[in-house]
Each structure stands twice: as C-alpha cells, then as structure tokens.
Design an enzyme around this catalytic site. Structure first.
Site, PDB file in Angstrom:
ATOM      1  N   ASP A  25     -10.942  -9.269  28.305  1.00 24.75           N
ATOM      2  CA  ASP A  25     -10.017  -8.141  28.258  1.00 24.75           C
ATOM      3  C   ASP A  25     -10.175  -7.540  26.867  1.00 24.75           C
ATOM      4  O   ASP A  25      -9.659  -8.064  25.890  1.00 24.75           O
ATOM      5  CB  ASP A  25      -8.584  -8.645  28.499  1.00 24.75           C
ATOM      6  CG  ASP A  25      -7.531  -7.555  28.293  1.00 24.75           C
ATOM      7  OD1 ASP A  25      -7.908  -6.395  28.021  1.00 24.75           O
ATOM      8  OD2 ASP A  25      -6.329  -7.880  28.404  1.00 24.75           O
ATOM      9  N   LYS A  87     -10.557   1.042  20.258  1.00 24.32           N
ATOM     10  CA  LYS A  87     -10.795   1.424  21.653  1.00 24.32           C
ATOM     11  C   LYS A  87     -10.430   2.887  21.903  1.00 24.32           C
ATOM     12  O   LYS A  87     -10.992   3.545  22.761  1.00 24.32           O
ATOM     13  CB  LYS A  87      -9.969   0.508  22.553  1.00 24.32           C
ATOM     14  CG  LYS A  87     -10.232   0.651  24.043  1.00 24.32           C
ATOM     15  CD  LYS A  87      -9.521  -0.476  24.767  1.00 24.32           C
ATOM     16  CE  LYS A  87      -9.589  -0.357  26.272  1.00 24.32           C
ATOM     17  NZ  LYS A  87      -8.884  -1.490  26.913  1.00 24.32           N
ATOM     18  N   GLU A 186      -8.960  -2.623  34.404  1.00 21.50           N
ATOM     19  CA  GLU A 186      -7.945  -3.611  34.035  1.00 21.50           C
ATOM     20  C   GLU A 186      -6.942  -3.879  35.164  1.00 21.50           C
ATOM     21  O   GLU A 186      -6.691  -5.043  35.504  1.00 21.50           O
ATOM     22  CB  GLU A 186      -7.236  -3.161  32.758  1.00 21.50           C
ATOM     23  CG  GLU A 186      -8.157  -3.265  31.546  1.00 21.50           C
ATOM     24  CD  GLU A 186      -7.773  -2.346  30.405  1.00 21.50           C
ATOM     25  OE1 GLU A 186      -6.691  -1.732  30.465  1.00 21.50           O
ATOM     26  OE2 GLU A 186      -8.569  -2.236  29.450  1.00 21.50           O
ATOM     27  N   ASP A 208       0.518  -1.261  34.104  1.00 24.37           N
ATOM     28  CA  ASP A 208      -0.050  -1.874  32.901  1.00 24.37           C
ATOM     29  C   ASP A 208       0.288  -1.053  31.669  1.00 24.37           C
ATOM     30  O   ASP A 208      -0.281   0.008  31.433  1.00 24.37           O
ATOM     31  CB  ASP A 208      -1.577  -1.998  33.061  1.00 24.37           C
ATOM     32  CG  ASP A 208      -2.261  -2.619  31.823  1.00 24.37           C
ATOM     33  OD1 ASP A 208      -1.585  -2.793  30.784  1.00 24.37           O
ATOM     34  OD2 ASP A 208      -3.457  -2.916  31.900  1.00 24.37           O
TER      35      ASP A 208
HETATM   36  P1  ADP Z   1      -3.602  -3.765  24.909  1.00 23.49           P
HETATM   37  O1  ADP Z   1      -3.879  -3.938  26.371  1.00 23.49           O
HETATM   38  O2  ADP Z   1      -3.392  -2.332  24.537  1.00 23.49           O
HETATM   39  O3  ADP Z   1      -4.544  -4.452  24.005  1.00 23.49           O
HETATM   40  P2  ADP Z   1      -1.455  -5.722  25.108  1.00 23.49           P
HETATM   41  O4  ADP Z   1      -1.342  -5.815  26.567  1.00 23.49           O
HETATM   42  O5  ADP Z   1      -1.940  -6.909  24.373  1.00 23.49           O
HETATM   43  O6  ADP Z   1      -2.195  -4.405  24.626  1.00 23.49           O
HETATM   44  O7  ADP Z   1      -0.037  -5.287  24.574  1.00 23.49           O
HETATM   45  C1  ADP Z   1       0.162  -5.049  23.239  1.00 23.49           C
HETATM   46  C2  ADP Z   1       1.524  -4.435  23.075  1.00 23.49           C
HETATM   47  O8  ADP Z   1       2.498  -5.305  23.608  1.00 23.49           O
HETATM   48  C3  ADP Z   1       1.863  -4.155  21.649  1.00 23.49           C
HETATM   49  O9  ADP Z   1       2.414  -2.857  21.537  1.00 23.49           O
HETATM   50  C4  ADP Z   1       2.899  -5.235  21.354  1.00 23.49           C
HETATM   51  O10 ADP Z   1       3.808  -4.817  20.365  1.00 23.49           O
HETATM   52  C5  ADP Z   1       3.570  -5.364  22.695  1.00 23.49           C
HETATM   53  N1  ADP Z   1       4.257  -6.653  22.817  1.00 23.49           N
HETATM   54  C6  ADP Z   1       3.720  -7.884  22.743  1.00 23.49           C
HETATM   55  N2  ADP Z   1       4.675  -8.818  22.874  1.00 23.49           N
HETATM   56  C7  ADP Z   1       5.846  -8.151  23.019  1.00 23.49           C
HETATM   57  C8  ADP Z   1       7.210  -8.537  23.188  1.00 23.49           C
HETATM   58  N3  ADP Z   1       7.551  -9.817  23.207  1.00 23.49           N
HETATM   59  N4  ADP Z   1       8.135  -7.560  23.291  1.00 23.49           N
HETATM   60  C9  ADP Z   1       7.786  -6.265  23.268  1.00 23.49           C
HETATM   61  N5  ADP Z   1       6.535  -5.834  23.125  1.00 23.49           N
HETATM   62  C10 ADP Z   1       5.576  -6.763  22.990  1.00 23.49           C
HETATM   63 MG    MG Z   2      -4.426  -4.403  28.142  1.00 21.44          MG
END
Ligand code: ADP
Ligand code: MG
Length: 617
Positions: A25, A87, A186, A208
C-alpha cells in the site's frame, strides 16, 4: 493410517517452491507491506514492531537517504530536504500542483520528467525517485523478515489514478528493482481483504479516506468475484485537510503571521496530534508556540464537518453512476486512517443508514488485500476462484469527422478490456488517417480531454467509404491504454501506447462528469448538427469532384449553373442554418443532381463495356 496425498501431474506444489510475493500500500501519508504466510495475509513490521511506515524521505547533505520514521524526525528541523506526500506529485504537471506548492515545505521545481520535482541539497529529486526509495525500504523490510527475495509485488493506487500516475508508479518500482505483478486500486484491494475474510456477498461501498486522497467505490461481490460498478472520489481530499482546518484555527488563536512557513508547518503537526487524540478523548490540552488552550471534539467536528460532507457528496454521485440508492448498499467498508475519526463514522452511518464495517484495521486493509492478490498472481494459488475487476473512470473515444467524440470504451467498463470499431475514409483516394484519442463523456472533442494523436499512413487509395480501418483500444490490467489502427485489406498498421500528458486531477474528472450530465441535451443537439454539417460537406465535395470530372462533357452550361447554385446554397446553410434547414438543402442538391448522376452512370457503363465481350459480364 492417514492417506498419502498424490498431486495431479505437473501441479505439485513443493512447499519449498512457495514463491515470495507481497502487497504494497504505497500511501500518500503512510505505506505498508504485507504478505501471505500460512494462508493468512499479514502486514510486516519493522524491527521496532511498527507496521505503518510514514511515506517520508529525507535527503541529507552528505547523500544519506533515510525513509519512514527516521525521515520523519527531519520534518521540522530540515524541512527543505524532507519530502512528504510525494504521491500527490506522481504523474502530475507543475501547474496542477499549485495548491500543493502553497503548503509544501519543499522547493518545487520543474524536472525533465514533466513532473514537478523537489530541490534538495542533494540535487533535484523527482517524485518517481522519491517513491522508489519508499518501495525499496518496504521491500527490504519484507526480504529481511521473510529471508528471501521477493518474486514480485502488487502495488495499490487510488482508483482515480490516471494512466500517467499509474505509469509513474510502475516506473518507481522499476527503479527500486522490484517486479510489479500488477497495480490494483486501493478500494478493490480492501474489498478483497473483506470478501475473503467474511465471505459476505452483495453490493459493497468502499469508503477510503486516507491522509491525502478520498476514494469511493461501489462493488458487487458474488461467489468470490468482485465487479467494480462505479468509482468516484477526490485525490486532493483527506486527513491532511482536517489538519489544515485545525491548523488554521491554531494559527489564528496564536496570532501567527501568515507568511511564517515554519510556524505553519508546526501547526500542521500539532493539528494532526490533536485530531488523532480527539478520536479517543473528548478534549485535549494544546501548547502551540506561546498559546496555551484546549480543543474539544465538538469544536474539532465543527471545523472538519464541511470536509466530511464533501466526501458524502462524492458518494452520492458515485451511487448515481451505479444506478443505486444508498439503501441498496449492503456493507460499507471503512478504509484509511481518517475513518477512525468518530464524526466520519457517524456521518457515513447516517448517510447509508447502517453501521460501516471496521473489523479489519482501516490502515492495513489495503495492504492485506494487495498481499492476497500478489499471492494469487505469483502462482501460489489457483486464480480461478478469484477474478478481480477494475473499471476505467472516464470513457475512451476517438475523434470522428466534425470534431465529434465517438466512444469506444464507455466509462466504468471493467478492465482489462479490448474493444474495436471500424472506420472508413472520408475522401476519395485518402491514404492517411489522423487518429485522435480522447477521454471524457461529452459529445464534442473540444469538451473532452485529448490523450494522444497518431497517424495511420499507407492506406491504399480507394473511393471514400471503401477502406476498412479497424481502431482497437486495449486497456491492460494496470489501466494502461494501447491504441492500434489497422487497414484491414492491406494490413498496414500503426499504434500508440498512451502516456497522456501529466495532470488530470480528480476535481477535473469530477467536473468533466458533471458537465457531461448538465450538458447532455445541448451536447446531443450539437452532435446532430455537426453530423448534418459533415454530411453536407461530404455531399458538396462529392458533387464538386463529379463536376470536375465530367461536368463539361455531360452537362449544359445552364444545368451546371443550377447545380453550382444549389451547392452554394447548401454551403451557406450548413454554416448558418439548423439541422432541418441543412437536411432540406441537401435534398435540393440531390434533386438538382439526379439527372447528372444518371448520365454519369450511363457513361461509366458504356466505358466499362468498351473492349469487353458481352458474355464476360
Ligand atoms: P494514506 O492512505 O493517505 O497514506 P492512511 O490511510 O495511512 O493514509 O491515513 C492517514 C491519515 O489518517 C492521516 O491523516 C492521519 O492523521 C489519520 N489518522 C491516523 N490515525 C488516526 C486516528 N486515530 N484518528 C484520526 N485520524 C487518524
Ligand atoms: Mg491509503
């Protein structure tokens, strides 16, 4: 006594032959790698036990490259040389990322790839290179923990990634030296993770919300087969926007100067901590610069509610595309770290009228699905029990006479797909044809996006309409388009693999879709008018050619004058009149040339007969 197992000839799977494959991912904010071990897909942790790796790369002056947690340490102290959210730059053009440029801590500049690149103390780094560092680190993590070389990986991309963005992702893998088995979207990966784990069938919505992108996909799941019915979303919408909204509040409370980039960067980091803490707590204390205060969940929710609402608007559009009502969706799968935010869960539940699924960790579900798919593709499992379909987000078409867009593959068609259509020449003796590949839902080419142009040369001269040119569109499993044009009699051929110019973002896709709906009626009218104009032009050119050839011989001066008058009138009406008027004027020309046509017919029969025996015919 236990029975001895005998495998089918040639199908034996020696346990030592189990090939290593992984799912990646490659996220905007965070990246993960997962693999199937003992029949179960699991994400792989680093040495400290962390599964989630920040998608951050730091380039030190001495040339040292660090990735992930160790790079994150430099976000504030060496912001210029620390690259986050790369990205968002993948496969884009510099002018497409103006908004990012404003908030980015990096110096963005043009690069040879056409993509915006980052100026660091170690030189200019393009997004493909930066992404390849992230991939390299994850692959190393997997190879270290699995104690072997990976045979290939499946990398996930947002459903809305266009071909340039997909290609850039593949290029990054190539630089990282890892074989890409396939790119999958995704949300499709997430569905895969859920479909196998729970075996639930029916229509699913995959919601998502990550750090930088929002994807909504409507899938139909039946007997282990997924079909993507429609997709939508926005690649510039995510948890970062929550952070931005909260940071805006902090900057205002602390009375920070607007131009103070460093403070803004700190506010963003603080905002994320506040947001994540408010997922589990009702209120948090905040120390930001000289400002001390607190924020409760209610206040944060009021700041982020408009952003959450935007995601629901995209859900509405996507459901409409699939011809479904929200109530027909059986399950809503929550994906992405931002779906941990209670307000997001609440609003999604209110909209769909049922509780969304959160069984599988929303951060890991995409990597897990990718790992399952990688395991199939590398050959550890028969792929008969699993078919994975993605769709193309916008219709692919070709320009035809009069600037009309003819759709070859309609939007939301599952990929891989190949479709062909036959076209013919417009003029007598035409030996070349310009193929213009376009993308979009509108009827006129000028309202669609131009993807590529190429020419088919060497068509044997024939009368207009006699040549058969087959134009084939092939979209592979990674969503890359190849267009072939072939003259079917001689077999002359020409093709192009479309790597469209960088830079169509989801907002533009959404706008293109919306405008196709709002312009549907005008477009149909415009199309019919263009078609009538093309027909008029064809008639005029055919009659003119006939006049040049045999007008002198077969027509009196007056007869010729009358035909020319009718042509003139048709030409004028074609430019200025409506559909009916053009139709009428064409009829007038037909009438005025009736006699001429029959004389030409007689003359050509007479000519054909000369020198031939009667019984030959
Ligand atoms: P991406 O797919 O864009 O890489 P992720 O799915 O890993 O992102 O999500 C990242 C986002 O999730 C960030 O904005 C992060 O702040 C948010 N995030 C992660 N954990 C929490 C949480 N416990 N509460 C709220 N937001 C969260
Ligand atoms: Mg993601």
């Amino acid at each position: 006594m236990a029975l001895l197992q005998i495998s089918e000839p040639g199908k034996s799977t020696d346990p030592h032959q189990h090939k290593l494959a992984a799912g990646i991912d490659l996220g905007t904010t965070n990246s993960l790698i997962a693999t199937v071990r003992s029949g179960k897909a699991k994400t792989l942790p680093d040495l400290e036990g962390d599964h989630i790796m920040p998608s951050i790369v730091h380039y030190a002056k001495d040339g040292t490259v660090s990735v992930g947690k160790s790079a994150k340490l430099f976000v504030c102290s060496d912001a210029l040389n620390t690259i986050s959210s790369v990205k968002r730059l993948m496969g884009r053009g510099l002018k497409d990322v103006q908004k990012i440029k404003e908030f980015s801590a990096n110096r963005l500049t043009a690069s040879g790839t056409g993509m915006p690149a980052v100026e660091t103390d170690c030189g200019i780094k393009n997004p493909v290179e930066v992404s390849s560092e992230i991939l390299k680190t994850l692959v190393k993590r997997a190879e270290d923990s699995l104690e072997g070389e990976l045979g290939g990986v499946v990398i996930t991309v947002p459903a809305y990634f266009d071909e340039a963005q997909r290609q850039a992702t593949k290029d990054a893998a190539q630089i990282a030296g890892v074989k890409v088995l396939r790119l999958i979207s995704e949300p499709t990966a997430a569905a895969l993770a859920y479909g196998l784990d729970t075996g639930s069938e029916g229509i699913h919505a995959i919601y998502d919300l990550g750090g930088g992108t929002f994807d909504i996909s409507i899938l139909r799941l039946e007997k282990g087969v997924f079909e993507v019915m429609s997709t939508g979303g926005d690649s510039a919408l995510g948890g970062d926007d929550f952070d931005r909204a909260i940071a805006g509040y902090l900057v205002e409370q602390a009375d920070i100067d607007k131009g103070d980039r460093g403070a803004y960067q700190m506010a963003m980091i603080k905002a994320r901590d506040v947001k994540e803490a408010l997922t589990d707590h009702d209120s948090v204390e905040i120390n930001f610069k000289h400002w001390k205060g607190s924020m409760d969940r209610k206040l944060m929710e009021s700041l982020i509610a408009p952003i959450v609402d935007k995601t629901l608007a995209a859900c509405r559009r996507t459901l409409k595309d699939a011809g479904l009502k929200a109530s027909e969706v059986q399950d809503i799968v929550m994906v992405g770290g931002s779906t941990r935010v209670p307000l997001v869960r609440q609003k999604v539940e209110d909209y769909f009228g049922k509780k969304p699924l959160t069984d599988i960790d929303p951060d890991k579900v995409v990597a897990i699905g990718a790992a399952i798919q990688a395991d199939v593709l590398i050959g550890n499992k028969s792929d008969e029990d699993m078919l994975l379909l993605d769709v193309i987000p916008l219709s692919l078409g070709v320009e035809t006479m009069g600037g009309l867009a003819e759709k070859i593959i309609p939007r939301n068609t599952p990929i891989p797909i190949a479709r062909a259509q036959e076209f013919t020449t417009y003029k007598d003796g035409q030996t070349a044809m310009a193929i213009h590949v376009v993308q979009g839902e509108r009827e006129l080419v000028e309202d669609c996006r131009s993807l590529a142009r190429f020419e088919l040369r060497g068509i044997p001269p024939m009368v207009a309409g006699a040549a058969r040119i087959k134009v084939a569109y092939q979209v592979d499993a990674d969503g890359l388009l190849k267009v072939t044009a072939e003259e079917t009699i001689t077999g002359v051929k020409s093709d192009i693999t479309v790597k469209p110019s960088y830079g169509l973002n989801d907002e533009q896709i959404t706008t293109m879709l919306q405008s196709s709906v709002s312009h549907a009626e005008d477009d149909m009218k415009a199309r019919m008018l263009r078609e009538q104009q093309v027909e008029a032009k064809r008639v005029i050119e055919a009659v003119q050619a006939a006049l040049a050839e045999s007008g002198d011989k077969l027509l009196s001066k007056d007869e010729r004058h009358a035909i020319e008058q009718a042509l003139k009138q048709l030409a004028y009406i074609s430019d200025n009149g409506d559909i009916e008027a053009i139709e009428e004027a064409i009829k007038v020309v037909d009438k005025s040339t009736e006699e001429f046509a029959s004389r030409r017919m007689d003359a050509s029969i007479a000519k054909a007969l000369v020198g031939h025996e009667i019984d030959e015919i």
